[in-house]
Scaffold this active site. Structure first.
Site, mmCIF file in Angstrom:
data_model
loop_
_atom_site.group_PDB
_atom_site.id
_atom_site.type_symbol
_atom_site.label_atom_id
_atom_site.label_comp_id
_atom_site.label_asym_id
_atom_site.label_seq_id
_atom_site.Cartn_x
_atom_site.Cartn_y
_atom_site.Cartn_z
ATOM 1 C CB CYS A 3 -0.923 -0.034 1.223
ATOM 2 S SG CYS A 3 -1.746 1.530 1.578
ATOM 3 C CB CYS A 39 0.326 2.132 4.019
ATOM 4 S SG CYS A 39 -1.331 1.433 3.844
#
Length: 290
Positions: free
Chosen positions: A38, A41
């Site tokens: 991700c 993230c």
């Protein structure tokens, strides 16, 4: 991911209840649900770490690797990454999905956790900050340590005396001020002595309610007006005291051989030339005099 600090850590299925749920009864816990693949993230995590560091342990940051901890993902119904959830008293109380700006994250945290005061590199500066916040005992502890290393530090002695005075130790505070030598801190010394004077005088005066009753019956009661100002000064109600003293000076500048004028000057010493109230009331006093 490795543990970063005692308040930034990884949480797993085995440790989540202890490190997040139970811990949140003592301090808020921000949980960052992330995954290696991700990209947002990886942008968000350094920002969360920076914010957690600023709280110096008052906010905990738990990181959950969603690829490895599928049971936690299912338990909380996490559908998109990154997702951040704030836990307090065992319950999720706020949160967000997707990367967010720093200001938005801080707004979410504000109702739930307070930033600690800035840590001053200089112990005297730290003590001054604590005193200004009303944390008298903490300021006194810092000053005791500082004076243990150098008991001739005039600025520290003066502030230590003010701490003692706030606790009602007027005799001991006076003795500390008597130990201050030199003219470098003349204004601060005068301010501390003024504080002692006000606290000492207030102890022997009628209480505030009685003085206000007297003034309600007779607004021209100069003695009650001055005594009320002293009581207000002893309670750090500086604006009310200055207002009362100014009105007394304008009404009767010769009361008790110019006592209102003398007291105004003592308050200016106590607060210091840079205080906005001093700037305001110096102008008013000048206008009244000339």
């Amino acid at each position: 991911m490795s543990q970063d600090t005692p308040y930034i850590f990884d949480a797993t299925t085995a440790t989540f209840d202890q490190l997040v749920i139970e811990a949140s009864f003592h301090k808020p816990v921000l949980v960052d649900f992330w995954a290696e693949w991700c990209a947002p993230c990886k942008v968000l995590m350094p920002l969360l770490k920076k914010i957690a560091d600023e709280y110096q342990g008052e906010l905990l940051l738990a990181k959950v690797d969603c690829d490895a901890e599928q049971d936690i993902v299912a338990r909380f119904g996490i559908r998109s990454l990154p997702t951040v959830v704030l836990f307090k008293d065992g319950q999720p109380v706020d949160g967000f999905s997707g990367a967010q700006p720093e200001s938005a994250i801080r707004t979410i945290l504000e109702p739930h956790v307070q930033l600690p005061p800035p840590v001053a590199a200089d112990p005297l500066e730290q003590a001054q900050l604590l005193f200004a916040e009303g944390s008298i005992a903490d300021a006194e502890a810092v000053l005791k340590h500082l004076l243990g290393e150098d008991n001739t530090n005039a600025a520290a002695l003066i502030l230590y005396a003010r701490c003692l005075a706030e606790r009602g130790e007027l005799t001991e505070a006076g003795a500390v001020l008597d130990a201050v030598t030199g003219d470098q801190h003349k204004a601060a010394l005068a301010g501390a002595k003024a504080q002692l004077t006000f606290l000492g005088e207030a102890a022997n005066l009628p209480d505030v309610a009685d003085l206000k009753t007297r003034l309600a019956k007779n607004p021209q009661d100069d003695e009650a007006a001055h005594q009320l100002a002293i009581q207000q000064l002893s309670r750090q109600q500086y604006e009310a005291a200055l207002d009362g003293l100014m009105k007394l000076f304008i009404r009767n500048r010769n009361y008790a051989e110019g006592l209102a004028h003398k007291t105004l000057l003592q308050v200016f010493d106590l607060l210091g030339n840079d205080h906005p109230l001093v700037t305001m009331y110096r102008r008013k006093l000048f206008a009244a005099l000339y």
